[in-house]
Design a protein around this motif. Structure first.
Motif, PDB file in Angstrom:
ATOM      1  N   VAL A 204     -37.524  -4.430  -8.545  1.00 44.40           N
ATOM      2  CA  VAL A 204     -37.326  -3.387  -9.303  1.00 44.40           C
ATOM      3  C   VAL A 204     -36.403  -2.236  -8.577  1.00 44.40           C
ATOM      4  CG1 VAL A 204     -38.293  -1.412 -10.482  1.00 44.40           C
ATOM      5  CG2 VAL A 204     -39.124  -3.788 -11.013  1.00 44.40           C
ATOM      6  N   LEU A 205     -37.316  -1.877  -7.214  1.00 48.83           N
ATOM      7  CA  LEU A 205     -36.457  -1.042  -6.463  1.00 48.83           C
ATOM      8  C   LEU A 205     -35.211  -1.185  -5.905  1.00 48.83           C
ATOM      9  CD1 LEU A 205     -39.672  -0.082  -4.253  1.00 48.83           C
ATOM     10  CD2 LEU A 205     -38.642   1.339  -5.753  1.00 48.83           C
ATOM     11  N   HIS A 206     -34.914  -2.487  -5.702  1.00 50.17           N
ATOM     12  CA  HIS A 206     -33.770  -3.114  -5.185  1.00 50.17           C
ATOM     13  C   HIS A 206     -32.534  -2.855  -6.600  1.00 50.17           C
ATOM     14  CE1 HIS A 206     -30.163  -5.374  -3.613  1.00 50.17           C
ATOM     15  NE2 HIS A 206     -30.417  -5.828  -4.647  1.00 50.17           N
ATOM     16  N   ALA A 207     -33.084  -2.929  -7.641  1.00 47.60           N
ATOM     17  CA  ALA A 207     -32.259  -2.828  -8.946  1.00 47.60           C
ATOM     18  C   ALA A 207     -32.046  -1.371  -9.026  1.00 47.60           C
ATOM     19  CB  ALA A 207     -32.890  -3.362 -10.297  1.00 47.60           C
ATOM     20  N   ILE A 208     -33.037  -0.438  -8.774  1.00 48.76           N
ATOM     21  CA  ILE A 208     -33.055   1.189  -8.933  1.00 48.76           C
ATOM     22  C   ILE A 208     -31.790   1.475  -7.894  1.00 48.76           C
ATOM     23  CG2 ILE A 208     -34.089   3.390  -8.928  1.00 48.76           C
ATOM     24  CD1 ILE A 208     -36.545   1.881 -10.095  1.00 48.76           C
ATOM     25  N   ASN A 209     -32.053   1.123  -6.812  1.00 49.57           N
ATOM     26  CA  ASN A 209     -31.253   1.681  -5.802  1.00 49.57           C
ATOM     27  C   ASN A 209     -29.668   1.068  -5.864  1.00 49.57           C
ATOM     28  OD1 ASN A 209     -32.962   2.957  -3.773  1.00 49.57           O
ATOM     29  ND2 ASN A 209     -33.869   0.823  -3.109  1.00 49.57           N
ATOM     30  N   SER A 210     -29.585   0.087  -6.452  1.00 46.94           N
ATOM     31  CA  SER A 210     -28.229  -0.520  -6.821  1.00 46.94           C
ATOM     32  C   SER A 210     -27.466   0.469  -7.943  1.00 46.94           C
ATOM     33  CB  SER A 210     -28.269  -2.092  -7.335  1.00 46.94           C
ATOM     34  OG  SER A 210     -28.673  -2.814  -6.183  1.00 46.94           O
ATOM     35  N   ALA A 211     -28.476   0.805  -8.817  1.00 49.43           N
ATOM     36  CA  ALA A 211     -27.908   1.532 -10.114  1.00 49.43           C
ATOM     37  C   ALA A 211     -27.862   3.031  -9.804  1.00 49.43           C
ATOM     38  CB  ALA A 211     -28.896   1.449 -11.421  1.00 49.43           C
TER      39      ALA A 211
ATOM     40  N   GLY B 221     -41.419  -2.150   4.057  1.00 53.38           N
ATOM     41  CA  GLY B 221     -40.102  -1.482   4.953  1.00 53.38           C
ATOM     42  C   GLY B 221     -38.725  -1.736   4.003  1.00 53.38           C
ATOM     43  N   ASN B 222     -39.128  -2.082   2.571  1.00 56.02           N
ATOM     44  CA  ASN B 222     -37.901  -2.268   1.802  1.00 56.02           C
ATOM     45  C   ASN B 222     -37.794  -1.160   0.719  1.00 56.02           C
ATOM     46  OD1 ASN B 222     -37.010  -4.896   2.961  1.00 56.02           O
ATOM     47  ND2 ASN B 222     -38.760  -5.731   2.037  1.00 56.02           N
ATOM     48  N   ALA B 223     -38.210   0.056   1.212  1.00 52.77           N
ATOM     49  CA  ALA B 223     -38.195   1.184  -0.013  1.00 52.77           C
ATOM     50  C   ALA B 223     -37.889   2.483   0.650  1.00 52.77           C
ATOM     51  CB  ALA B 223     -39.576   1.323  -0.613  1.00 52.77           C
ATOM     52  N   THR B 224     -36.350   2.199   1.308  1.00 50.61           N
ATOM     53  CA  THR B 224     -36.143   3.466   2.142  1.00 50.61           C
ATOM     54  C   THR B 224     -35.565   4.552   1.175  1.00 50.61           C
ATOM     55  OG1 THR B 224     -33.651   2.518   1.850  1.00 50.61           O
ATOM     56  CG2 THR B 224     -35.166   1.726   3.906  1.00 50.61           C
TER      57      THR B 224
ATOM     58  N   LEU C   8     -47.866 -10.785  -4.523  1.00 50.58           N
ATOM     59  CA  LEU C   8     -46.693 -11.356  -5.609  1.00 50.58           C
ATOM     60  C   LEU C   8     -46.247 -10.083  -6.509  1.00 50.58           C
ATOM     61  CD1 LEU C   8     -45.200 -13.140  -7.138  1.00 50.58           C
ATOM     62  CD2 LEU C   8     -47.427 -13.389  -8.818  1.00 50.58           C
ATOM     63  N   GLN C   9     -47.018  -9.045  -6.720  1.00 52.19           N
ATOM     64  CA  GLN C   9     -46.450  -7.780  -7.304  1.00 52.19           C
ATOM     65  C   GLN C   9     -45.773  -7.066  -6.641  1.00 52.19           C
ATOM     66  OE1 GLN C   9     -49.482  -5.863  -9.749  1.00 52.19           O
ATOM     67  NE2 GLN C   9     -51.157  -7.154  -9.273  1.00 52.19           N
ATOM     68  N   VAL C  10     -45.958  -6.983  -5.334  1.00 50.39           N
ATOM     69  CA  VAL C  10     -45.150  -6.273  -4.126  1.00 50.39           C
ATOM     70  C   VAL C  10     -43.793  -6.715  -4.297  1.00 50.39           C
ATOM     71  CG1 VAL C  10     -44.550  -5.934  -1.963  1.00 50.39           C
ATOM     72  CG2 VAL C  10     -47.131  -5.594  -2.698  1.00 50.39           C
ATOM     73  N   MET C  11     -43.380  -8.306  -4.264  1.00 47.79           N
ATOM     74  CA  MET C  11     -42.347  -8.917  -4.525  1.00 47.79           C
ATOM     75  C   MET C  11     -41.414  -8.496  -5.761  1.00 47.79           C
ATOM     76  SD  MET C  11     -41.256 -13.026  -4.562  1.00 47.79           S
ATOM     77  CE  MET C  11     -42.161 -13.031  -6.311  1.00 47.79           C
ATOM     78  N   GLN C  12     -42.400  -8.362  -6.947  1.00 43.38           N
ATOM     79  CA  GLN C  12     -41.714  -7.889  -8.062  1.00 43.38           C
ATOM     80  C   GLN C  12     -41.430  -6.396  -8.181  1.00 43.38           C
ATOM     81  OE1 GLN C  12     -44.862  -8.963 -10.876  1.00 43.38           O
ATOM     82  NE2 GLN C  12     -43.906 -10.796 -11.148  1.00 43.38           N
TER      83      GLN C  12
ATOM     84  N   ILE D 111     -36.513   8.500  -4.647  1.00 45.45           N
ATOM     85  CA  ILE D 111     -37.490   7.879  -5.677  1.00 45.45           C
ATOM     86  C   ILE D 111     -38.858   8.409  -5.266  1.00 45.45           C
ATOM     87  CG2 ILE D 111     -38.479   5.857  -6.216  1.00 45.45           C
ATOM     88  CD1 ILE D 111     -35.844   4.545  -5.524  1.00 45.45           C
ATOM     89  N   VAL D 112     -39.399   8.736  -6.341  1.00 43.76           N
ATOM     90  CA  VAL D 112     -41.008   8.846  -6.084  1.00 43.76           C
ATOM     91  C   VAL D 112     -41.628   7.756  -6.843  1.00 43.76           C
ATOM     92  CG1 VAL D 112     -42.689  10.480  -6.788  1.00 43.76           C
ATOM     93  CG2 VAL D 112     -40.440  11.577  -6.285  1.00 43.76           C
TER      94      VAL D 112
END
Length: 244
Positions: A71-78, A103-106, A63-67, A84-85
């Motif tokens: 966050v990573l998606h939002a940062i990548n969009s912005a 696999g969602n943190a390219t 569940l925390q991974v999904m959250q 990212i580190v």
């Protein structure tokens, strides 16, 4: 980490160390049912910026991974295309590593974990034993133990995820998965006289080199401190980031 959040990085001097070294606060992401919501800060437009993430720290790892992925998606969009580190303390390091394996943190270029139980901890198993009390005896435990016992019962799903690896456990699965070709840094807690490690997580478990899929790939930094964050961690993070 467990029972912690974005404020912990401020309270323990990490934020101050980053800001002294020209890293600007971009804001805090709050994970929720409708995705990650940003409380912005003035540093969003800086060349070097950092964000903190408030996840459901009592919840199971996935569940925390999904959250975190939200966050990573939002940062990548912005900030498209920016590297990212990821930095995670205690259970947060396991959450971050699981997100990488998913696999969602390219855009992630490095993972720094601090006192994280990559090979689990007996403390999680002890907590499961302590809260495995059937009804109606659980009522008595609730009365005499109070809020601490309530928190522990709510956290049982997380404890299950942090037991020492064996077939059928999350860490057994995670530690056999292919990990991305990025930089890995293990900040290990404890005293050398105890073989490193602290009272929460043993030293061998904090070392990502002991993860079968990461053997020999993590740089180690040892810190003679207890399990919790310290201002020294801020300085270490700054130095590690500077070398990337």
């Amino acid at each position: 980490g467990y029972l912690s959040g974005a404020r912990g990085w401020d309270a323990h001097g990490i934020t101050a160390a980053l800001e002294r070294n020209d890293w600007q606060r971009g804001g805090v992401y709050l994970a929720g049912p409708v995705g990650a919501q940003l409380i912005p800060a003035a540093g969003r437009g800086a060349g070097n910026k950092f964000y903190a993430a408030d996840l459901a720290s009592e919840a199971p790892i996935m569940l925390q991974v999904m959250q975190l992925q939200q966050v990573l998606h939002a940062i990548n969009s912005a900030h498209p295309g920016e590297p990212i580190v990821l930095v995670g303390h205690s259970a947060g390091g396991v959450v971050a590593r699981t997100a990488l394996v998913q696999g969602n943190a390219t855009s992630v270029r490095a993972l720094i974990t601090i006192a994280s139980p990559h090979l689990g901890t007996a403390r999680a198993e002890q907590a499961l034993d302590a809260t495995d009390i059937p009804f109606p005896l659980s009522i008595m435990a609730d009365v005499f133990a109070g809020e601490t016992y309530d928190i522990a019962r709510r956290s049982r799903g997380l404890y299950v995820d942090l037991v020492r690896p064996r077939p059928g456990t999350l860490l057994y699965w995670l530690n056999a998965q292919s990990h991305p070709e990025i930089k890995y840094f293990s900040i290990i807690r404890g005293e050398a006289t105890r073989g490193w490690g602290d009272y929460v997580v043993p030293g061998y478990s904090q070392d990502m080199n002991n993860v079968p899929a990461l053997r020999g790939r993590s740089t180690l930094v040892t810190v003679p401190a207890d399990h919790f964050l310290t201002p020294m961690d801020g300085s270490i993070i700054v130095n590690l980031i500077a070398d990337l």
